[in-house]
Motif scaffolding. Sequence first.
Motif, PDB file in Angstrom:
ATOM      1  N   GLU A 268      -7.530  19.310  13.315  1.00 38.74           N
ATOM      2  CA  GLU A 268      -6.971  19.883  12.089  1.00 38.74           C
ATOM      3  C   GLU A 268      -5.630  19.259  11.720  1.00 38.74           C
ATOM      4  N   GLY A 269      -5.130  18.323  12.530  1.00 42.15           N
ATOM      5  CA  GLY A 269      -3.786  17.783  12.313  1.00 42.15           C
ATOM      6  C   GLY A 269      -3.694  16.651  11.311  1.00 42.15           C
ATOM      7  N   VAL A 270      -4.649  16.575  10.374  1.00 44.14           N
ATOM      8  CA  VAL A 270      -4.592  15.531   9.344  1.00 44.14           C
ATOM      9  C   VAL A 270      -3.500  15.885   8.330  1.00 44.14           C
ATOM     10  N   GLU A 271      -2.654  14.924   8.028  1.00 49.00           N
ATOM     11  CA  GLU A 271      -1.572  15.142   7.068  1.00 49.00           C
ATOM     12  C   GLU A 271      -1.718  14.185   5.888  1.00 49.00           C
ATOM     13  N   GLU A 272      -1.240  14.636   4.739  1.00 49.55           N
ATOM     14  CA  GLU A 272      -1.280  13.796   3.544  1.00 49.55           C
ATOM     15  C   GLU A 272       0.113  13.238   3.291  1.00 49.55           C
ATOM     16  N   LYS A 273       0.214  11.938   3.247  1.00 49.65           N
ATOM     17  CA  LYS A 273       1.489  11.263   3.060  1.00 49.65           C
ATOM     18  C   LYS A 273       1.532  10.652   1.664  1.00 49.65           C
ATOM     19  N   GLU A 274       2.588  10.947   0.920  1.00 50.82           N
ATOM     20  CA  GLU A 274       2.744  10.384  -0.412  1.00 50.82           C
ATOM     21  C   GLU A 274       3.475   9.039  -0.334  1.00 50.82           C
TER      22      GLU A 274
ATOM     23  N   LEU B 243      -2.014   9.195   0.985  1.00 47.10           N
ATOM     24  CA  LEU B 243      -2.664   8.546   2.117  1.00 47.10           C
ATOM     25  C   LEU B 243      -2.761   9.575   3.236  1.00 47.10           C
ATOM     26  N   PHE B 244      -3.956   9.709   3.799  1.00 46.71           N
ATOM     27  CA  PHE B 244      -4.118  10.631   4.920  1.00 46.71           C
ATOM     28  C   PHE B 244      -3.802   9.914   6.232  1.00 46.71           C
ATOM     29  N   GLU B 245      -3.174  10.642   7.128  1.00 49.22           N
ATOM     30  CA  GLU B 245      -2.861  10.093   8.438  1.00 49.22           C
ATOM     31  C   GLU B 245      -2.961  11.191   9.487  1.00 49.22           C
ATOM     32  N   HIS B 246      -3.093  10.753  10.728  1.00 49.06           N
ATOM     33  CA  HIS B 246      -3.106  11.702  11.841  1.00 49.06           C
ATOM     34  C   HIS B 246      -2.040  11.249  12.826  1.00 49.06           C
ATOM     35  N   PRO B 247      -0.850  11.879  12.774  1.00 48.42           N
ATOM     36  CA  PRO B 247       0.262  11.413  13.611  1.00 48.42           C
ATOM     37  C   PRO B 247      -0.050  11.408  15.100  1.00 48.42           C
TER      38      PRO B 247
END
Length: 824
Positions: free
Chosen positions: A785-791, A637-641
């Motif tokens: 650019e701060g998109v993170e992938e969360k498992e 799941l992609f998220e942007h903290p």
Amino acid sequence: MIQCPPEKLGSFYLGGKYDMQKKALTGEAVNYDSRDLTTHAVCVGMTGSGKTGLCIGLLEEAALDKVPAIIIDPKGDMTNLLLQFEDLDPSSFKEWINPDDAARKGKTVDEFAKGTAEIWEKGLGSWGQDKARIKALKEAVEYTIYTPGSDAGIPINIMGSFAAPSINFDDDAEMLRERIQGTVGALLGMIGSKEDPARSREGILLATLFEHYWRLGEDLDLAKLINGIQKPPFGQLGVFDVDTFYPQKDRFKMAMDFNTLVASPQFRYWLQGDALDIETIYFTPEGKPKHSIFYIAHLSESERMFFVTLLLNSLITWMRSQSGTSSLRSLLYFDEIFGYFPPTQNPPSKKPLLTILKQARAFGVGAVLVTQNPVDIDYKGLSNAGTWFIGKLQTERDKMRVVDGLKGAIAEAGSSSKLDFDALISALGSRVFLYHNVHEAEPIVYHTRWVMSYLRGPLTRPQVKQLMAKEKEARKVQVIKESTTTQAKTAQSSSDIISPKSQAPSLDPKILQRYFGVWKSASEAAQELGSRNPYLRYDPLVLSVGKVRFYNAKRGVDKIKDIAYLSLGPDDFGRIDWQHSVGVEDWQKKLIETADHPDTLDVVYSNVPDSMDSLKEVKTIAKEFANWLYQNEKTSLFEHPKLKIFQEQGETPAAFKMRVQQLAREMRDEELDKIQDKFEDKLDSLEDKIRKEQFDVEEARAEVRSRRTSEMVGMAETIFSVFVKGRSRSISSATSKSRMRKKAAQKLEESRADLMELAEDRDQLERDLSEALGEVREKWELIVEGVEEKEITPRKTDIKVDEIILVWHPYWVDEHGNKVPARR
């Protein structure tokens, strides 16, 4: 030379202000707020006016701001956007030099390329642009040339336009019926029919077919459409039965027309390539913005109308699924609207264009419509456009139509102008445009900047093929890699087979068994293997079927994934190599209950491992499968903290990244506005002080002149008194006047010093503003650019194994043990 203004996100550098009296640049740059494009733009100018350069410059600025664009290119000019040579080396230009152009100049191609490179570097430099800006442009977006109905570029598959919409039909019936009507009009045009799509029996039948299937959630293709024309899945149209309203004999003729179209070998290109999906047209799978150029110069008029209508309707459907915004989300650029937006006729393309002009602003979608044929355009429809670029025009009639259209747009915006547009437009030269923006106080005249893309002129299909060769090759390599990986996973060597038998092994009847069908004939296998007498062998595989639930309350995730993995049988210890198993979609449709080979055929069966020949072993496998799923199955799941947003269920990674960019753009614009307002207040205060100090300087200067005159008169009087009248009292008066003159001069110097200090303060404030805007730009570029992938992994209680099935996989085998799959 005009200094290129500092790069500001959301601000497009278009050119420089132009003095029509002096016929020269004023030295002041012209910048355009990207948000103004949400009220759309019109560009009008004859051939040679410079409108192609203007529009390519506008698209370059949109690319630098990472705004995705759909570019409809009927002539081939917009393909020049891919000719960006950051090194400005003659060898880069040489490949695209027209030998005839070089010959006309009496030069070799090498000489002409060298001269062109020098001209381009000098031209860019004269507008304050350098190689670094070209490099930034090339890296900002991905360029793709699509060629509907051809494989010169990337083909586009139109079938996506016939797919059932994901929304409930009744929830947006009006919009969907408009889309259907446009699609039906385009389809009728493809078979040469000029019938009214809304009132003719042909149009009504086709529209009813679309609505019928879409209400059922079923996709349409041309085969289903042709069958539906012959045998409609409904009995009535209006109050009449179908055969009375539209006799079967007449319907057969229309079905034949469509069948002739489908049967054409050339039509297969319409069914290949990328899907007509706006999200993937605007963004790469990784979320990088795209400028997608739809090259349609090779198509017939009916084919162009057909495709443009499908594209515009697809854009409207996508647009209405987006959230509202005041920032520029994306662009639609149409390089020549002549024929697509006439004043009186209603071709299939006109209605969606009007819809975009009226509704797209709310969704942040800007349209730029261009024409060199200003007479036959619906200017009433264009009155919604907030920006007008008007260049040199060919005839008086053209000018009158454009001036009327411009005045209509100004009146629509509730404003007025005292400018003599007639005289102004008549005096325009090449690359000089009248620029009217409803968001600004007055229209201005400006000269377009030098573009970074090489303006080669319209490209041909072979040249498009050359431009897209690398991308097409990269796509082929990717397909081969994926295919090889799949084949490697399903491969099974001869050494894995244990003592074949002529009959299926006897197993516990509670073990579920299924077969893959035999699709390949013995003769086909013999040819493939190079063997005369291959035999059929069934090898045992394991199909493990289950479900995995992924749940995360914080991120709003609650989805169930259906699992079906095909793997080799277990080893002697009951272990299965799940890691190299292959996912199987729609497994129920691919398996049959009994073997379907001919009874006369020689068939052998491989042994089933002892570790799977009883129900107990199968249950053990099910347990191991559940453990493996728990340890290995996951969803990302992609998220942007920082922005505190998460990828929503059903949202693709590209769509999420697009949402991140749009939200960041809105927040950036809001921050830029606050900074601008803050500094503008300070600048206004300084400007007031400067004006006051300028007045003081002028007042002091006038006083100095007055005191100097008074002093000179006083000195003359003193001399006259001393030498003529013999008096000396006037000397003190002269001394006093001299003192007053010096005091006035000192006051003037002080005022000048104060003025210079204020001017320095203003310059410093402008530098501070530029620096603050630059910091905002850098900050938001980093934030995007701060998109993170969360498992997200499942809980043990969220694993369910439904079936463990022994699947018999058929292979054709030769006398040497070589084999080929017998199934598809």
